[in-house]
Motif scaffolding. Structure first.
Motif: not given
Length: 144
Positions: A16, A18, A41, A49, A52, A84, A105, A107, A109, A114, A117
């Protein structure tokens, strides 16, 4: 057996992109472009998180604040109410969640970390593959 988010992540990978909340919108836009992705993210303290940022958020910021938005930190334009999902969720539940929340989108978790995604494109690709498998099974049954 229902396909889960874990299946999608196992196929596509778990990396991902970030960024930190203090990164500028311009730098974030460059990261989106260079990585050919639609969202990053935002991670805060302890890699939690906190937001986003999507292409749509950048367009909205430019429309609202003009070119000055490019110098703003992403924390001022990111989506804070991050929806999420978990790896255990079925793809059907994921689709319903994306549609009802108008999220492209989500994420993933797990254990407060994380894990990946998923995008609406990932879901569509998975759905098309499932339909193709079913069609092949029907053809094999008819031919058999």
């Amino acid at each position: 057996m229902s396909v889960t988010v874990k299946t999608i992540l196992d196929e596509k990978g778990r990396s991902v992109v970030t960024v930190a909340p203090d990164l500028t919108v311009e730098a974030a836009a460059r990261i989106l472009h260079e990585n050919r992705i639609g969202a990053v993210v935002i991670l805060g303290v302890n890699r939690k998180v906190v937001g986003i940022l999507t292409e749509r958020d950048i367009v909205a910021a430019v429309a609202h604040h003009g070119a000055a938005s490019l110098a703003m930190p992403v924390s001022e334009v990111m989506w804070r109410n991050v929806h999420v999902c978990t790896e255990e969720m079925t793809v059907n539940t994921l689709m319903e969640m994306m549609i009802s929340r108008r999220a492209r989108h989500l994420p993933v978790v797990g254990d407060n970390t994380l894990a990946g995604i998923v995008s609406i494109g990932d879901v569509v690709k998975n759905h098309i593959r499932a339909i193709e498998r079913e069609a092949e099974e029907i053809k094999a049954y008819i031919a058999g």
